[in-house]
Design an enzyme around this catalytic site. Structure first.
Site, PDB file in Angstrom:
ATOM      1  CD1 TRP B 320      34.612  34.855  38.929  1.00 19.49           C
ATOM      2  CD2 TRP B 320      33.687  33.247  40.154  1.00 19.49           C
ATOM      3  NE1 TRP B 320      34.304  35.393  40.149  1.00 19.49           N
ATOM      4  CE2 TRP B 320      33.735  34.424  40.920  1.00 19.49           C
ATOM      5  CE3 TRP B 320      33.133  32.086  40.736  1.00 19.49           C
ATOM      6  CZ2 TRP B 320      33.248  34.497  42.227  1.00 19.49           C
ATOM      7  CZ3 TRP B 320      32.671  32.146  42.035  1.00 19.49           C
ATOM      8  CH2 TRP B 320      32.724  33.335  42.768  1.00 19.49           C
ATOM      9  CG  HIS B 321      33.084  28.184  40.293  1.00 20.13           C
ATOM     10  ND1 HIS B 321      32.291  28.706  39.298  1.00 20.13           N
ATOM     11  CD2 HIS B 321      32.309  28.154  41.407  1.00 20.13           C
ATOM     12  CE1 HIS B 321      31.092  28.963  39.797  1.00 20.13           C
ATOM     13  NE2 HIS B 321      31.076  28.642  41.062  1.00 20.13           N
ATOM     14  N   GLY B 322      37.728  28.449  39.577  1.00 16.64           N
ATOM     15  CA  GLY B 322      39.067  27.992  39.900  1.00 16.64           C
ATOM     16  C   GLY B 322      39.934  28.008  38.666  1.00 16.64           C
TER      17      GLY B 322
END
Lengths: 398, 465
Positions: B320-322
């Protein structure tokens, strides 16, 4: 009993009251400040140019359907409001002073050094940048086997005057970079003009401006004397008198580091002592505006911010300097602004010098070389421009 | 338009707030919030407004249908799964397409072109809000009769659209319908906003220079001290940037009479990694707990399943963060540490003194940030090496000492700002010396404005026209 209850409650109520006072003051001040800024923004006329930033400031953007859809219009609105923000320079100064107080001594890529010197940090080029340059310069040299090619990449103050840098400042040494490049270019037929040692020898003298990224005319003259030896010119053929034309020069680095105005520099121009020399009888032709003059200098710039432009009124795509010399030598100089105060010394020895600044020159270089009968080429740059500006490599690719 | 831009602070926010204050009917305020949010959203990339509107309408009606229409369980399940897939496809198309193509190319030695679309603002955040909405509709936890407008204003409200917090829509919708708009809330919100602005502009945006100086160094020239300085700078930058943003988002929401959830609670004072994740990006952790971890069975399953659940949740958190494998590694790393803590370490940790526990936690966190901040595993490995003296450049060199000295004050401020002390002190001064405290607040605000103006300062060495 009631009294005690009341007294017990009191401190809490006072605290509540105080917090309310605190909040009212903050909201009131912020509201007042916002209104004030808005009134100033609307009331004050837009400034067209920023001298400290050396650029045009953004004005009111025109709404345009395409720009609105792409978001470009919103970007222009942001630039406009930022550029015209009331008291812009003052705010910037507050930021700079705060950074200085907090211990920073490099601001906007400029070291704040001893003796009032400001020095731009050294450029570290990417490997691809250097290899592209080497490749194009090699090909360019190969096309002109019969000509002499000289290359002078002057180190900037950050290398020569490194003793004045802040303690432990991680400034890269340009000498290694320059000399590596020279040895590569020497293999393909360039003659290096390594002025590093000459400048280091004069490091206690006024060879770089304190507030600007250029060398002084005195610095350029010392470099010239060394170059003359390499290029087969007699440096003692002409003797000079120097004349200080302004002592109120506040250069680009003071704007870049936002330490405006405290330190001033002196700009000198050097005239041949003997005015029968060619120096008194040359013509300077500016190709971009078709102007012809009989002087290297444009004193109108002395009353402006950009005083270094007193030399050749700044940078131009192509300048032709014609002198009635005995010998018919014709030189092409590919250069940045370090050349501007250097060229008057060269003019004494060449019938014609074509000065090309690749950042602005868009014509065909080969045509120029052929039509003007060029037989020598000098690259004259400072290390920071040479290792960061891609227009030179671009020009050779045409 | 970011919160820390001049145009937002001096034009957009005051204008919208004034309008909101003048117009009294709640319905009209909802409309103002929607229009303001659409302008805010369109500011950077106007075309994506269409995506935002379509996604909002789609998700509202899916939620409505799931909660209101009588259907068989099977068809409800199909609608739910279908809607989640639609949301994930949109997110996947914009955020993970390049990552997927790169991975396929690397595995199969193919050469597919990578689509280069810019990521729509806040896509990861509003997609998650939307998924939570339809999941809660499916399990009957929401009342969808709030109307499309209230839902739209809640999901796209400009204070939280770009970076959260990821609130549940059922917490926001009632507030949008009856906002508690008052001077007291505007004041409280403003002070939160200023605190966030100071964190972002005075701390995060300055300490990032130290991190960039560290990243710009060639691998062989990084001393141990420099590596630690660089990673500390990254940790501070990330925290003050995001928590500053979250404070501003919360503050702006409050100015409009809406209370959003918390996102940070001094995570760098956590006494274990488990504790860290209770204090860092709280709304995201809660989302993963409620919509992935618990539906998978949580910890009320066999140990083997529990391990699987934790690893799945954390791999997804990383992703989700990258869109890169380094982020997945970062997530899985935390999954493993959390499992280790749960089954063994926590008993040991509990016996240790608090400073030791904080140090242990920060050590794990910093190593995590190495993966988080690196563009490749090679870079992460090189940074890890530098942190522990691999390559043996030096323990400390003059460059590291220079950066330590020129950034010392800033580092001290960042350190203090990571603890609760300055905030306790601030609250205390407000109660004891309100005028002094207010003057200090205003002066720091003006300083932040000076830093914002400076960030637009672009000097040219050669005249630029």
């Amino acid at each position: 009993m009631k009294k005690i209850m009341k007294r017990k409650k009191d401190p809490e109520q006072t605290e509540q009251k105080r917090v309310c006072i605190f909040r009212h003051i903050v909201l009131g001040s912020c509201a007042l400040f916002t209104v004030l800024m808005l009134l100033l923004f609307i009331g004050l006329p837009d400034r067209p140019f920023s001298e400290t930033e050396n650029r045009s400031l953004a004005g009111v953007p025109d709404p345009d359907a395409a720009d609105l859809l792409s978001g470009r219009f919103m970007k222009s609105v942001e630039s406009w409001t930022a550029d015209q923000f009331p008291g812009r320079t003052g705010w910037v100064r507050v930021r700079t002073e705060t950074a200085r107080i907090s211990g920073q001594n490099k601001i906007g890529g400029v070291y704040i050094c001893d003796d009032g010197y400001l020095m731009e940090e050294a450029v570290q080029p990417e490997e691809e940048f250097v290899s592209r340059l080497v490749q194009n310069l090699t090909a360019f040299r190969a096309n002109h086997q019969d000509m002499n090619f000289y290359m002078m990449i002057a180190p900037t103050a950050v290398t020569v005057l490194r003793d004045k840098l802040p303690e432990n400042a991680p400034a890269e040494d340009q000498n290694a970079l320059i000399r590596d490049f020279y040895s590569t270019m020497q293999l393909v037929g360039y003659t290096p003009v390594d002025v590093g040692n000459v400048l280091e020898g004069k490091k206690n003298e006024y060879i770089y401006y304190r507030t600007d990224h250029h060398w002084t005319t005195y610095g350029a003259y010392n470099a010239f004397r060394y170059a003359a030896g390499v290029m087969g010119l007699d440096p003692d053929a002409v003797m000079y008198n120097s004349l200080a034309v302004t002592a109120d020069f506040n250069g680009t680095l003071s704007g870049k580091s936002c330490t405006f105005g405290d330190e001033k520099d002196v700009i000198s121009v050097w005239f041949p002592q003997d005015d029968t020399q060619p120096a008194a009888n040359y013509v300077v032709e500016y190709a971009d505006n078709q102007m012809k003059t009989t002087t290297f200098y444009d004193e109108t710039y002395l009353s402006q911010k950009d005083k270094y432009s007193v030399f050749f009124s700044g940078n131009h795509a192509l300048v032709r300097i014609k002198s009635p010399t005995a010998e018919d030598r014709r030189l092409l100089v590919l250069k940045d602004s370090y050349a501007n105060c250097f060229l008057p010394f060269l003019a004494q020895y060449y019938r014609q010098i074509d000065v090309v600044d690749p950042r602005y020159f868009t014509d065909d270089l080969e045509t120029l070389i052929a039509t003007d009968g060029i037989d020598e080429v000098l690259f004259l740059y400072n290390a920071n421009t040479f290792f960061s500006d891609s227009s030179l490599a671009g020009l050779m690719e045409q | 338009m970011t919160f820390s831009s001049l145009i937002f602070i001096f034009a957009f926010l005051p204008a919208v707030l004034l309008l909101y204050g003048i117009v009294k009917p709640a319905r009209a305020r909802t409309v103002i919030m929607i229009i303001a949010s659409l302008v805010f959203y369109a500011w950077g990339n106007p075309v994506y407004v269409i995506l935002l509107i379509l996604s909002t309408v789609f998700n509202y009606y899916v939620g409505y249908d799931l909660a209101e229409t009588e259907r068989g369980e099977r068809s409800r399940q199909w609608i739910f799964v279908g809607a989640v897939i639609v949301n994930l496809l949109i997110l996947g198309y914009f955020k993970y397409c390049g990552f997927l193509v790169d991975t396929v190319n690397a595995l199969l030695k193919t050469d597919f072109a990578v689509p280069g679309l810019p990521l729509p603002l806040g896509l990861s955040f509003f997609t998650f809000k939307a998924i939570a909405w339809i999941a809660d509709a499916r399990s009957g936890k929401i009342n969808p009769r709030c109307g499309l407008l209230s839902f739209a204003a809640s999901i796209m409200m400009f204070p939280t659209i770009s970076m959260g917090p990821i609130d549940r829509m059922q917490d926001i919708v009632p507030q949008i319908r009856r906002p508690d708009f008052s001077i007291a809330n505007v004041e409280e919100g403003l002070i939160l906003f200023i605190v966030g602005l100071i964190k972002k502009v005075l701390l995060a945006d300055n300490i990032v220079d130290l991190y960039n100086s560290f990243r710009a160094l060639p691998a062989g020239e990084v001393s141990v001290l420099m590596a630690w300085l660089g990673m500390a700078a990254f940790a501070f930058q990330l925290y003050f940037d995001f928590s500053g943003y979250s404070d501003m988002a919360k503050g702006i929401s409050l100015m409009f009479g809406i209370r959003t959830g918390d996102n940070f609670d001094h995570p760098y004072t956590a006494v274990s990694v488990t504790d860290f994740w209770r204090k860092w990006h709280i709304s995201l952790s809660r989302w993963f707990r409620d919509y992935i971890y618990i539906p998978l069975g949580g910890n009320r399953v066999t140990v083997g399943r529990h391990v699987r659940n934790i690893l799945v949740v954390w791999a997804l958190t990383g992703l989700w963060h990258g869109a890169a494998w380094t982020y997945v590694a970062w997530g899985v790393y935390y999954g493993l540490v959390l499992l280790l803590e749960k089954y063994f370490l926590i008993k040991v940790l509990e016996k240790l003194p608090k400073p030791v526990r904080v140090l242990y936690t920060m050590f794990i966190v910093i190593i995590g940030w190495v993966f988080f901040s690196s563009r490749s595993f090679a870079e992460a490995a090189a940074t890890c090496g530098a942190l522990f003296g691999g390559g043996m450049h030096a323990l400390a060199d003059s460059r590291a000492l220079y950066y330590l000295r020129t950034n010392l004050l800033l580092l001290i401020f960042c350190f203090l700002g990571s603890t609760a002390w300055p905030f306790r002190f601030y609250t205390w001064t407000q109660k004891k010396y309100p005028v002094v405290s207010a003057v200090g607040t205003v002066l720091l605000t003006l300083l932040a404005v000076a830093f914002m103006v400076y960030s637009t300062y672009q000097p040219f060495l050669y005249a630029a026209f």
